[in-house]
Design an enzyme around this catalytic site. Structure first.
Site, mmCIF file in Angstrom:
data_model
loop_
_atom_site.group_PDB
_atom_site.id
_atom_site.type_symbol
_atom_site.label_atom_id
_atom_site.label_comp_id
_atom_site.label_asym_id
_atom_site.label_seq_id
_atom_site.Cartn_x
_atom_site.Cartn_y
_atom_site.Cartn_z
ATOM 1 N N GLU A 107 0.885 -1.174 0.000
ATOM 2 C CA GLU A 107 0.000 0.000 0.000
ATOM 3 C C GLU A 107 0.914 1.213 0.000
ATOM 4 O O GLU A 107 1.449 1.585 1.045
ATOM 5 C CB GLU A 107 -0.884 0.011 1.259
ATOM 6 C CG GLU A 107 -1.820 -1.186 1.405
ATOM 7 C CD GLU A 107 -3.093 -1.037 0.589
ATOM 8 O OE1 GLU A 107 -3.206 -0.063 -0.187
ATOM 9 O OE2 GLU A 107 -3.968 -1.903 0.716
ATOM 10 N N CYS A 115 -2.262 9.487 2.359
ATOM 11 C CA CYS A 115 -1.948 8.862 1.076
ATOM 12 C C CYS A 115 -3.000 9.241 0.036
ATOM 13 O O CYS A 115 -2.723 9.286 -1.152
ATOM 14 C CB CYS A 115 -1.870 7.344 1.224
ATOM 15 S SG CYS A 115 -3.350 6.621 1.946
HETATM 16 P P1 NAD Z 1 8.316 5.017 4.761
HETATM 17 O O1 NAD Z 1 8.361 4.234 3.516
HETATM 18 O O2 NAD Z 1 9.443 5.938 5.054
HETATM 19 O O3 NAD Z 1 8.200 4.063 6.039
HETATM 20 C C1 NAD Z 1 7.143 3.155 6.186
HETATM 21 C C2 NAD Z 1 7.566 2.040 7.135
HETATM 22 O O4 NAD Z 1 8.597 1.278 6.522
HETATM 23 C C3 NAD Z 1 8.124 2.524 8.455
HETATM 24 O O5 NAD Z 1 7.680 1.664 9.468
HETATM 25 C C4 NAD Z 1 9.634 2.402 8.252
HETATM 26 O O6 NAD Z 1 10.351 2.223 9.448
HETATM 27 C C5 NAD Z 1 9.689 1.140 7.409
HETATM 28 N N1 NAD Z 1 10.915 0.996 6.604
HETATM 29 C C6 NAD Z 1 11.762 1.953 6.158
HETATM 30 N N2 NAD Z 1 12.743 1.389 5.410
HETATM 31 C C7 NAD Z 1 12.515 0.056 5.390
HETATM 32 C C8 NAD Z 1 13.158 -1.057 4.771
HETATM 33 N N3 NAD Z 1 14.254 -0.902 4.021
HETATM 34 N N4 NAD Z 1 12.630 -2.285 4.946
HETATM 35 C C9 NAD Z 1 11.514 -2.462 5.673
HETATM 36 N N5 NAD Z 1 10.859 -1.449 6.291
HETATM 37 C C10 NAD Z 1 11.346 -0.198 6.143
HETATM 38 O O7 NAD Z 1 6.935 5.807 4.759
HETATM 39 P P2 NAD Z 1 6.390 6.846 5.821
HETATM 40 O O8 NAD Z 1 7.094 8.150 5.633
HETATM 41 O O9 NAD Z 1 6.331 6.230 7.153
HETATM 42 O O10 NAD Z 1 4.869 6.997 5.322
HETATM 43 C C11 NAD Z 1 4.477 7.890 4.326
HETATM 44 C C12 NAD Z 1 4.264 7.165 3.015
HETATM 45 O O11 NAD Z 1 3.310 6.123 3.183
HETATM 46 C C13 NAD Z 1 3.698 8.064 1.948
HETATM 47 O O12 NAD Z 1 4.319 7.779 0.726
HETATM 48 C C14 NAD Z 1 2.235 7.661 1.906
HETATM 49 O O13 NAD Z 1 1.584 7.931 0.686
HETATM 50 C C15 NAD Z 1 2.319 6.197 2.166
HETATM 51 N N6 NAD Z 1 1.048 5.683 2.664
HETATM 52 C C16 NAD Z 1 0.315 4.861 1.856
HETATM 53 C C17 NAD Z 1 -0.926 4.417 2.278
HETATM 54 C C18 NAD Z 1 -1.782 3.506 1.434
HETATM 55 O O14 NAD Z 1 -2.716 2.950 1.979
HETATM 56 N N7 NAD Z 1 -1.510 3.332 0.163
HETATM 57 C C19 NAD Z 1 -1.405 4.798 3.525
HETATM 58 C C20 NAD Z 1 -0.625 5.642 4.311
HETATM 59 C C21 NAD Z 1 0.610 6.067 3.879
#
Ligand code: NAD
Length: 521
Positions: free
Chosen positions: A242, A276
């Protein structure tokens, strides 16, 4: 499973983004802790699955009761940790989860039942088939900070009710909210090993991707999603992704300007634009462009920016400085390339260091970063278009495809256009609220990811499909079990004619020839 990632115990902190107050510090879960948690979850999952759906639903019902009881406490915690206004926390976090639980309480039993599979092929009529829905085992969930309660909770409830154990790695910025979710689930009756939270940063997340989980549900940005998908591909780990969005809003020439502009302002600024499903690109028919912009500026002027705990606040802070710098850079880039800043376009240091003014931009172009990259901040860039075809082309001119909206007084016209837009969801005359419809599948196309959460399709992600086939005539050899030769080939041609030839005579002749095969056995 071992990984070559060696992690030094790193510290993470929950910080109130409105005030800078450190709420609590955590040690990121170490590699050994991740593997140990997954092993414990695996060991506990079988007895959780064997409880049966009805008992798990009863636990969900208790969780729902507890959450309703603690609604204000949970919403306040989310506001302190993620910054959004209290009332938004109540509606987009607590209410969304209460209703997701309601959906599962009402529907999970029936949706998880075995499903009979009638066979159309005559040769298979002696068989009785069923689809079984079995839990994967351990579902790993990695979640973001922007909806720190509703995202991991809706995914976890679906995973748990289907009989899985869950190991949740929440965002490093919102560990407290995840810990509160765990406390309520445990109090409701979910065993501690069946739902575990591992605070940690991206490194902990990467370790979890390599641990012995059976499926991963990831919500976050496209770059992280790509990394996870690559990692998962190497071991064929099933993943739901997602990811981010750049959602377009199309305001057609017959739209109600007042309503559409109010929708645009809320859709772009809810959660300070850190949703998002935020409106990230707004396309308005040329004939409405200037009055629409004026209306957006008027509504934006009315907004109050401040600490989300203040009941009068409409917009809270951005989550941290990095996010603010990204938003600022995109706005400055647009400005430098000729975009008009109609309102906002600046930090609000007098309110706090993470606050950015809600911003309306006019005269943006498709080439600007503000129209191509996810902004994830309180910015509404508005562009004019000439006709419906151009509007659809602009909406689809993006690597993302999470959601979109079409605004018109003619619903049929809006729905016809919606079908032409590449997105997981298209709303006609509303934005963002689809996330609060528990029955509606949520997810994206293109770089916005794959798989679905919420409702029936979200529950389907949490089960393995097994096909179970039982022969009703076990004492009879099957006609296709060898005995090949000229005669058998003719008989099988007859079988095909019997089922598929056009005309009753040809089919009857086929039946007679095919019957020879039965006599032969
Ligand atoms: P992010 O990708 O920076 O982090 C998301 C999660 O992934 C965090 O828990 C982080 O610690 C973890 N993470 C980071 N690097 C990783 C790796 N290499 N391997 C595994 N896990 C890792 O995103 P964010 O800044 O926390 O959230 C914002 C983003 O999420 C935006 O792009 C937003 O659009 C998206 N989002 C999407 C939805 C959806 O339903 N499509 C919903 C909410 C947010």
């Amino acid at each position: 499973m071992a990984t070559d990632l060696k992690i030094a115990a790193s510290k993470i902190a929950s910080v109130n983004p409105a005030t800078g107050e450190v709420l609590r510090e955590f040690e990121s879960a170490s590699e050994a802790e991740v593997h140990a948690a997954v092993s414990r979850a695996k060991a506990a999952q079988e007895s959780w699955a064997s409880l049966g759906v009805r008992k798990r639903i009863a636990i969900l019902r208790e969780f729902q009761r507890l959450l309703h009881h603690k609604k204000s406490e949970v919403a306040q915690l989310v506001t302190r940790e993620a910054g959004k206004p209290y009332v938004e926390a109540l509606l987009t976090e607590v209410l969304v989860v209460l209703d997701a639980a309601r959906f599962l309480i009402e529907n999970a039993y029936q949706l998880l039942q075995d499903e009979p599979v009638p066979h159309g092929n005559l040769a298979m009529k002696t068989k009785s088939g069923r689809v079984l829905r079995e839990p994967y085992g351990v579902i790993g969930i990695i979640s973001p900070w922007n909806y720190p309660f509703s995202i991991p909770a809706t995914e976890s409830l679906a995973a748990l009710v289907a009989g899985n154990a869950v190991v949740l790695k929440p965002s490093e910025f919102t560990s407290l909210t995840a810990i509160e979710l765990a406390a309520m689930l445990h109090q409701a009756g979910v065993p501690e090993e069946v739902f575990q939270v591992l605070p940690g940063d991206g490194v902990t997340g990467a370790v979890m991707t390599n641990a012995a989980i059976d499926k991963l549900v990831f919500t976050g940005s496209v770059p992280t999603g790509r990394r996870i998908a690559q990692n998962a591909a190497a071991r064929l780990l099933p993943v739901v992704l997602e990811l981010g969005g750049k959602d377009p809003m199309l305001v057609l020439d017959d739209a109600d300007i007042e309503i559409a502009s109010r929708g645009a302002v809320w859709g772009a600024f809810v959660n300070a634009g850190q949703a998002c499903l935020s409106v990230e690109r707004c396309y308005v028919h040329r004939s409405l462009y200037e009055p629409f912009l004026k209306a957006c500026v008027r509504h934006t002027q009315e907004l109050r920016v401040g600490n989300g705990m203040d009941p009068d606040t409409d917009l809270g802070p951005l989550i941290h400085q990095r996010q603010l710098l990204n938003v600022e850079a995109q706005v400055n880039d647009a400005r430098a390339q000729g975009a008009r800043v109609l309102i906002g376009g600046k930090r609000l240091p007098e309110v706090g260091e993470n606050f950015y003014a809600p911003t309306v931009l006019a005269d943006v172009t498709s080439e600007m970063r503000i129209m191509r990259q996810e902004t994830f901040g309180p910015v509404l860039p508005v562009m004019a278009y000439e006709n419906d075809d151009e509007a659809v082309r602009l909406a689809n001119d993006s690597e993302y495809g999470l959601a979109a909206s079409v605004w018109t007084r003619d619903r049929a016209r809006g729905e016809a256009l919606a079908r032409r837009i590449q997105a997981g969801t298209v709303m006609v005359n509303d934005v963002v609220s689809c996330f609060g419809i528990s029955e509606a599948p949520h997810g994206g196309v293109k770089a916005s990811g794959n798989g679905r959460s919420h409702g029936r399709y979200g529950l389907e992600e949490m089960v393995r499909i097994k096909y179970l086939d039982s022969d009703r005539l076990p004492g009879m050899e099957k006609i296709w079990w060898y005995g090949y030769g000229e005669a058998f080939s003719r008989q099988m041609e007859g079988l095909l004619d019997f089922q598929f030839a056009r005309g009753i005579r040809k089919r009857l002749r086929g039946a007679v020839r095919a019957a020879g095969a039965l006599r032969g056995k």
